[in-house]
Scaffold this motif. Sequence first.
Motif, PDB file in Angstrom:
ATOM      1  N   GLY A 182       0.782  -1.222   0.000  1.00 18.44           N
ATOM      2  CA  GLY A 182       0.000   0.000   0.000  1.00 18.44           C
ATOM      3  C   GLY A 182       0.816   1.275   0.000  1.00 18.44           C
ATOM      4  N   ARG A 183       2.143   1.154   0.111  1.00 12.50           N
ATOM      5  CA  ARG A 183       2.978   2.361   0.142  1.00 12.50           C
ATOM      6  C   ARG A 183       3.389   2.807  -1.254  1.00 12.50           C
ATOM      7  NH1 ARG A 183       6.391   2.891   5.161  1.00 12.50           N
ATOM      8  NH2 ARG A 183       4.262   3.425   5.782  1.00 12.50           N
ATOM      9  N   GLY A 184       3.491   1.875  -2.164  1.00 11.24           N
ATOM     10  CA  GLY A 184       3.823   2.256  -3.531  1.00 11.24           C
ATOM     11  C   GLY A 184       4.861   1.356  -4.145  1.00 11.24           C
ATOM     12  N   ALA A 185       4.774   1.214  -5.467  1.00  8.52           N
ATOM     13  CA  ALA A 185       5.671   0.331  -6.204  1.00  8.52           C
ATOM     14  C   ALA A 185       6.002   0.951  -7.555  1.00  8.52           C
ATOM     15  CB  ALA A 185       5.018  -1.039  -6.398  1.00  8.52           C
ATOM     16  N   GLY A 186       7.156   0.565  -8.089  1.00  7.35           N
ATOM     17  CA  GLY A 186       7.525   1.029  -9.420  1.00  7.35           C
ATOM     18  C   GLY A 186       7.871   2.499  -9.474  1.00  7.35           C
ATOM     19  N   ILE A 187       8.804   2.926  -8.616  1.00  6.07           N
ATOM     20  CA  ILE A 187       9.263   4.315  -8.637  1.00  6.07           C
ATOM     21  C   ILE A 187      10.628   4.340  -9.322  1.00  6.07           C
ATOM     22  CG2 ILE A 187       9.884   6.341  -7.271  1.00  6.07           C
ATOM     23  CD1 ILE A 187       6.907   5.653  -7.226  1.00  6.07           C
ATOM     24  N   PHE A 188      10.711   5.061 -10.430  1.00  5.90           N
ATOM     25  CA  PHE A 188      11.913   5.058 -11.259  1.00  5.90           C
ATOM     26  C   PHE A 188      12.368   6.476 -11.588  1.00  5.90           C
ATOM     27  CE2 PHE A 188       9.157   1.511 -13.088  1.00  5.90           C
ATOM     28  CZ  PHE A 188       9.683   0.514 -12.261  1.00  5.90           C
ATOM     29  N   LEU A 189      13.616   6.579 -12.014  1.00  9.78           N
ATOM     30  CA  LEU A 189      14.120   7.762 -12.716  1.00  9.78           C
ATOM     31  C   LEU A 189      14.104   7.371 -14.181  1.00  9.78           C
ATOM     32  CD1 LEU A 189      15.514  10.546 -12.924  1.00  9.78           C
ATOM     33  CD2 LEU A 189      17.705   9.363 -12.569  1.00  9.78           C
ATOM     34  N   HIS A 190      13.278   8.041 -14.982  1.00 15.14           N
ATOM     35  CA  HIS A 190      13.102   7.614 -16.365  1.00 15.14           C
ATOM     36  C   HIS A 190      13.015   8.805 -17.307  1.00 15.14           C
ATOM     37  CE1 HIS A 190       8.827   8.666 -16.393  1.00 15.14           C
ATOM     38  NE2 HIS A 190       8.625   7.943 -15.297  1.00 15.14           N
ATOM     39  N   VAL A 191      12.798   8.514 -18.574  1.00 11.70           N
ATOM     40  CA  VAL A 191      12.720   9.551 -19.606  1.00 11.70           C
ATOM     41  C   VAL A 191      11.362  10.254 -19.538  1.00 11.70           C
ATOM     42  CG1 VAL A 191      12.805   9.981 -22.102  1.00 11.70           C
ATOM     43  CG2 VAL A 191      14.307   8.250 -21.079  1.00 11.70           C
ATOM     44  N   ASN A 192      11.361  11.550 -19.829  1.00 10.61           N
ATOM     45  CA  ASN A 192      10.115  12.321 -19.837  1.00 10.61           C
ATOM     46  C   ASN A 192       9.062  11.712 -20.748  1.00 10.61           C
ATOM     47  OD1 ASN A 192      11.007  14.354 -18.115  1.00 10.61           O
ATOM     48  ND2 ASN A 192      11.702  15.660 -19.790  1.00 10.61           N
ATOM     49  N   ARG A 194       4.736  12.817 -21.642  1.00  9.32           N
ATOM     50  CA  ARG A 194       4.067  14.032 -22.110  1.00  9.32           C
ATOM     51  C   ARG A 194       3.940  15.100 -21.034  1.00  9.32           C
ATOM     52  NH1 ARG A 194      -0.965  11.869 -25.919  1.00  9.32           N
ATOM     53  NH2 ARG A 194       0.345  10.845 -27.514  1.00  9.32           N
ATOM     54  N   GLY A 195       3.998  14.704 -19.776  1.00  9.72           N
ATOM     55  CA  GLY A 195       3.806  15.684 -18.707  1.00  9.72           C
ATOM     56  C   GLY A 195       4.346  15.153 -17.397  1.00  9.72           C
ATOM     57  N   ALA A 196       3.694  15.533 -16.295  1.00 12.67           N
ATOM     58  CA  ALA A 196       4.106  15.071 -14.972  1.00 12.67           C
ATOM     59  C   ALA A 196       3.990  13.547 -14.899  1.00 12.67           C
ATOM     60  CB  ALA A 196       3.231  15.720 -13.906  1.00 12.67           C
ATOM     61  N   THR A 197       4.641  12.960 -13.907  1.00 11.66           N
ATOM     62  CA  THR A 197       4.672  11.510 -13.784  1.00 11.66           C
ATOM     63  C   THR A 197       3.564  11.008 -12.852  1.00 11.66           C
ATOM     64  OG1 THR A 197       6.104  11.366 -11.829  1.00 11.66           O
ATOM     65  CG2 THR A 197       7.183  11.721 -13.968  1.00 11.66           C
ATOM     66  N   ALA A 198       3.501   9.694 -12.698  1.00 16.05           N
ATOM     67  CA  ALA A 198       2.551   9.081 -11.763  1.00 16.05           C
ATOM     68  C   ALA A 198       3.183   8.889 -10.393  1.00 16.05           C
ATOM     69  CB  ALA A 198       2.064   7.740 -12.316  1.00 16.05           C
ATOM     70  N   GLY A 199       4.378   9.446 -10.194  1.00 12.74           N
ATOM     71  CA  GLY A 199       5.078   9.332  -8.915  1.00 12.74           C
ATOM     72  C   GLY A 199       6.564   9.152  -9.072  1.00 12.74           C
ATOM     73  N   CYS A 200       7.017   8.985 -10.297  1.00 14.60           N
ATOM     74  CA  CYS A 200       8.448   8.841 -10.581  1.00 14.60           C
ATOM     75  C   CYS A 200       9.106  10.210 -10.717  1.00 14.60           C
ATOM     76  CB  CYS A 200       8.641   8.041 -11.872  1.00 14.60           C
ATOM     77  SG  CYS A 200       8.050   6.328 -11.797  1.00 14.60           S
ATOM     78  N   VAL A 201      10.389  10.189 -11.058  1.00 13.01           N
ATOM     79  CA  VAL A 201      11.127  11.388 -11.446  1.00 13.01           C
ATOM     80  C   VAL A 201      11.554  11.176 -12.888  1.00 13.01           C
ATOM     81  CG1 VAL A 201      13.111  12.869 -10.990  1.00 13.01           C
ATOM     82  CG2 VAL A 201      11.989  11.671  -9.088  1.00 13.01           C
ATOM     83  N   SER A 202      11.390  12.176 -13.725  1.00 12.44           N
ATOM     84  CA  SER A 202      11.770  12.012 -15.130  1.00 12.44           C
ATOM     85  C   SER A 202      12.608  13.184 -15.613  1.00 12.44           C
ATOM     86  CB  SER A 202      10.536  11.837 -16.019  1.00 12.44           C
ATOM     87  OG  SER A 202       9.813  13.043 -16.143  1.00 12.44           O
ATOM     88  N   VAL A 203      13.424  12.887 -16.628  1.00 11.60           N
ATOM     89  CA  VAL A 203      14.287  13.891 -17.262  1.00 11.60           C
ATOM     90  C   VAL A 203      14.275  13.646 -18.765  1.00 11.60           C
ATOM     91  CG1 VAL A 203      15.816  14.217 -15.273  1.00 11.60           C
ATOM     92  CG2 VAL A 203      16.330  12.415 -16.934  1.00 11.60           C
ATOM     93  N   ALA A 204      14.840  14.556 -19.519  1.00  8.01           N
ATOM     94  CA  ALA A 204      14.934  14.394 -20.969  1.00  8.01           C
ATOM     95  C   ALA A 204      15.777  13.159 -21.303  1.00  8.01           C
ATOM     96  CB  ALA A 204      15.534  15.636 -21.599  1.00  8.01           C
ATOM     97  N   GLY A 205      15.528  12.598 -22.480  1.00  9.61           N
ATOM     98  CA  GLY A 205      16.220  11.385 -22.883  1.00  9.61           C
ATOM     99  C   GLY A 205      17.731  11.504 -22.863  1.00  9.61           C
ATOM    100  N   GLU A 206      18.276  12.602 -23.360  1.00 12.76           N
ATOM    101  CA  GLU A 206      19.729  12.768 -23.389  1.00 12.76           C
ATOM    102  C   GLU A 206      20.295  12.824 -21.978  1.00 12.76           C
ATOM    103  OE1 GLU A 206      23.612  13.058 -24.247  1.00 12.76           O
ATOM    104  OE2 GLU A 206      21.980  12.375 -25.552  1.00 12.76           O
ATOM    105  N   ALA A 207      19.585  13.494 -21.059  1.00 10.59           N
ATOM    106  CA  ALA A 207      20.042  13.541 -19.670  1.00 10.59           C
ATOM    107  C   ALA A 207      20.033  12.148 -19.050  1.00 10.59           C
ATOM    108  CB  ALA A 207      19.157  14.488 -18.862  1.00 10.59           C
ATOM    109  N   MET A 208      19.015  11.355 -19.365  1.00 15.43           N
ATOM    110  CA  MET A 208      18.947   9.997 -18.820  1.00 15.43           C
ATOM    111  C   MET A 208      20.119   9.163 -19.328  1.00 15.43           C
ATOM    112  SD  MET A 208      16.949   8.297 -16.754  1.00 15.43           S
ATOM    113  CE  MET A 208      18.152   7.199 -16.019  1.00 15.43           C
ATOM    114  N   ARG A 209      20.452   9.319 -20.576  1.00 16.91           N
ATOM    115  CA  ARG A 209      21.586   8.568 -21.128  1.00 16.91           C
ATOM    116  C   ARG A 209      22.902   9.018 -20.494  1.00 16.91           C
ATOM    117  NH1 ARG A 209      18.181   9.172 -25.655  1.00 16.91           N
ATOM    118  NH2 ARG A 209      19.245  11.079 -26.332  1.00 16.91           N
TER     119      ARG A 209
END
Length: 237
Positions: A182-192, A194-209
């Motif tokens: 119940g606390r949460g699952a699937g929290i990632f740092l991933h590529v952007n 279309r907008g805000a995430t469902a609870g993750c942190v995202s950055v542009a694709g080049e930054a992720m690479r």
Amino acid sequence: MRPRAAALASAAALVLAVTGTLGAAPGASRPLPDRMADTGGGTQLITARAAHTGSTTGTVTWWDRHGGRWVKSGSAAARFGAKGLTAGGSREQGTNTTPTGLFRLPYAFGIKPAPSGTDYPYRRVTKNSWWCQDNKSRSYNRWTQPRPADCRAAESEHLITYGTQYAHALVIGFNYDRPVRGRGAGIFLHVNGRGATAGCVSVAGEAMRRILRWAEPDRRPHMAIGTESGPTAITRY
């Protein structure tokens, strides 16, 4: 300007400069990791900082520790949960909030091959790759391949269906080592997306690479997520 007036102006400017320096907040010029309560004990760190808990945007910065000093290696604009950020220890699943805290980074994954130069453990997504978010499953908050019978598809993420976001990603160790249902699952740092995430942190694709090429497992990188001030201030973690 008359010589005396010029001299007085110069003196006033000097006083302002000195008092401005003396009046600066203690430690304001210190790198962010030096102002944190903990950085995880390694020599690499990723910080994700938002202005306040209602923010959906902020900045991700990655740091290296060399010669006893933290040095910024790169930064990028970041996105957070659609409902902002919340304290990781009391977060509830399905709230679209990004958990704050200090977390280890178990491994990276992606639909695309690992960027050239990546040394971090990297798992390639296939059609059978799922992230179980079913609170009733023994595989809660884990990568499963294939999806086990006790993990309902409706309560899980079929990773390959997120072609943009999961082109490249890092698992954030929130609620990972000893999962609390119940606390949460699937929290990632991933590529952007279309907008805000469902609870993750995202950055542009080049930054992720760039982050994946930068991360070195032997240096035990961690990730700190927080706000500029208040109970969820990143410096508290």
